[in-house]
Write an enzyme that holds these catalytic residues in place. Structure first.
Site, PDB file in Angstrom:
ATOM      1  CG  HIS A  52      12.483   2.436  25.026  1.00  0.00           C
ATOM      2  ND1 HIS A  52      12.966   1.159  24.781  1.00  0.00           N
ATOM      3  CD2 HIS A  52      12.380   2.530  26.372  1.00  0.00           C
ATOM      4  CE1 HIS A  52      13.132   0.521  25.928  1.00  0.00           C
ATOM      5  NE2 HIS A  52      12.778   1.328  26.902  1.00  0.00           N
ATOM      6  CB  CYS A 432      19.146  13.486  34.516  1.00  0.00           C
ATOM      7  SG  CYS A 432      17.379  13.658  34.847  1.00  0.00           S
TER       8      CYS A 432
END
Length: 479
Positions: A52, A432
């Site tokens: 992340h 994506c």
């Protein structure tokens, strides 16, 4: 470089006071997004190149040094321990996101600058490549950077990042509301905010496509953990303060707990079970389109439904979106065109792509989750525990979260492209996931016939060059 800060809220406060900060965490989560925006860089003891912290920081154009196993982060004590050396909150620190090195103190740094030669090279690349290059961007500022770097659209706007910070309290009211009236009032507040978010993105990318992904993550990410609530209860009990409100909050949070939330109530499932959330987002997005049209803009909004695995999920969400579009057209006397598509990130979606294509205007491969689910592993856990060893010991040829696994995940992509286009020849298909900025993955995407790749704004230059190289390689192979 800046002063070490160990909490996202304190990073925001320090930035507001005019200080330059580096956010240090064991690992980051969506809760830390405001602190990451406030920081000049991020340093974590866990994670990896696709964690992340790395992915979000890359999208922001900020340096991140992750998976520093020699560092132990004491969040409560506000310090980081490197063997015999301890870095306290407020100490100066410098990080190098390229080499993955952290230094105590301030070092002299030089800002990178684009050269005229690079601009010429990119112009040549654009004249050669056939694969489009888009960007993942969640804010108007990121979208503007992407456009400056040559992005031809926004392939992924992650709306969950728009729900953090000051808005988190409103989101929690939506989730924990005891009545539909309370929930409706909170959703109305969010709708106005989301409309402003979407308007900013559409203005920054005027005339270019902007794919907005409806809310994807599980609701637990927006709620305090029961561990945090218990810590607050203990602190109150020590000073003799009542805890009735915290006990009530813990009971409500327990209702939304899941054993494996990333495989539970998220994405389209959440949209079907709590339809007010998706309806709010769609109305906000459509209103933003109409407002842009009325001032002479050229908004090119597209709506993406995440985590679809059943065609009936897609059918029902498409019906809801179409209903809102038709209502808006009638109310505001204007014609609106908004393509509706889905994210292919579950193996079943790839296997049944031919069926899904009948109800979709576009596919976008979410290769991060598709890789996790195909391999049956957690990205963050794998990177922290064994993935590096797997690559070094050649059990795994490449880090599959950096380069698409062409033999497994890639075969699902190839199958979905073929079957999807057979069912719907007008289907637009892109990627994506973070792989969209990796040169080897870009070559694979060109080979299987994708229309575009989407990556973080700072990687757009690399993607443009890699797409041209893939084209040249194909031409050379044919000769």
């Amino acid at each position: 470089q800046g002063i070490a800060v160990f909490d996202a809220a304190r990073a925001v406060e320090a930035r507001a006071a005019g200080k330059v900060v580096v956010l240090i965490r064991p690992e980051t989560t969506p809760d830390d997004i405001d602190g990451m925006h406030a920081a000049e860089g991020i340093l974590t003891s866990q994670g990896g190149k696709t964690s992340h912290a790395a992915v979000v920081a890359r999208g922001m154009g900020k340096p991140a040094v992750t998976a520093v196993s020699a560092m132990s982060v004491d969040v409560a004590g506000r310090k980081a321990i490197f063997g015999d050396f301890t870095l306290e909150e407020g100490d100066q620190v410098t990080i190098d996101g390229t080499t993955g090195t952290a230094y105590a103190g301030l070092l002299q740094v030089v800002q990178p600058r684009a050269t005229p030669e690079l601009a010429t090279l990119l112009e040549w690349a654009d004249g050669i490549r056939t694969l489009g290059v888009w960007a993942n961007a969640d804010t108007p500022e990121d979208a503007a950077t992407a456009r400056e770097n040559g992005a031809e659209g926004i392939g992924l706007a992650r709306t969950e990042h728009m729900f953090m910070g000051e808005r988190l309290e409103i989101v929690q009211r939506v989730i924990l509301a005891e009545s539909e009236d309370v929930r409706a009032d909170a959703l109305l507040e969010l709708r106005d905010m989301q409309k402003a978010d979407f308007s900013g993105l559409l203005e920054a990318m005027d005339g270019l496509p902007v794919i907005v992904r409806l809310l994807d993550p599980p609701l637990h990410e927006f709620l305090p953990s029961r561990h945090e609530i218990k810590d607050q209860m203990i602190a109150r009990l020590r000073v003799g303060e009542p805890t009735d409100d915290l006990e009530e909050l813990e009971a409500k949070v327990r209702v939304w707990e899941e054993d494996n939330p990333m495989l539970g109530l998220r994405g389209v499932r959440l949209g079907l079970m709590m339809p007010g959330l998706y309806e709010m987002q769609v109305r906000a997005a459509i209103d933003a389109v109409v407002d842009r049209l009325e001032v002479g803009g050229d908004p090119q909004l597209e709506l993406m439904i995440p985590l679809v695995s059943l065609s009936e999920e897609l059918v029902r969400m498409r019906e809801m979106i179409t209903k809102i579009i038709l209502e808006t057209e009638a109310a505001r006397q204007i014609k609106i065109h908004v393509p509706i598509g889905t994210m292919i990130e579950i193996p079943r979606a790839a296997l049944t792509a031919g069926k899904l294509a009948g109800f979709a205007d576009f596919f976008s491969f979410g290769t991060n989750d598709l890789t996790q689910m195909t391999f049956g592993l957690s990205r963050d856990d794998a990177e922290g525990l064994f993935l590096r060893d797997y690559v070094e010991r050649q059990i795994m040829g490449v880090d599959v979260f950096q380069t698409i696994d062409s033999k497994g995940v890639g075969q699902l992509i190839r199958m979905a492209v073929t079957n999807g286009r057979e069912a719907n020849p007008r289907l637009t298909i892109g990627v994506c996931g973070e792989h969209g900025g990796d040169p080897a993955s870009i070559a694979f995407c060109r080979e299987v016939g994708l229309d575009y790749v989407s990556c973080s704004p700072p990687r757009v230059h690399v993607a443009r060059l890699a797409a041209a190289q893939a084209e040249l390689s194909e031409i050379t192979r044919d000769v």
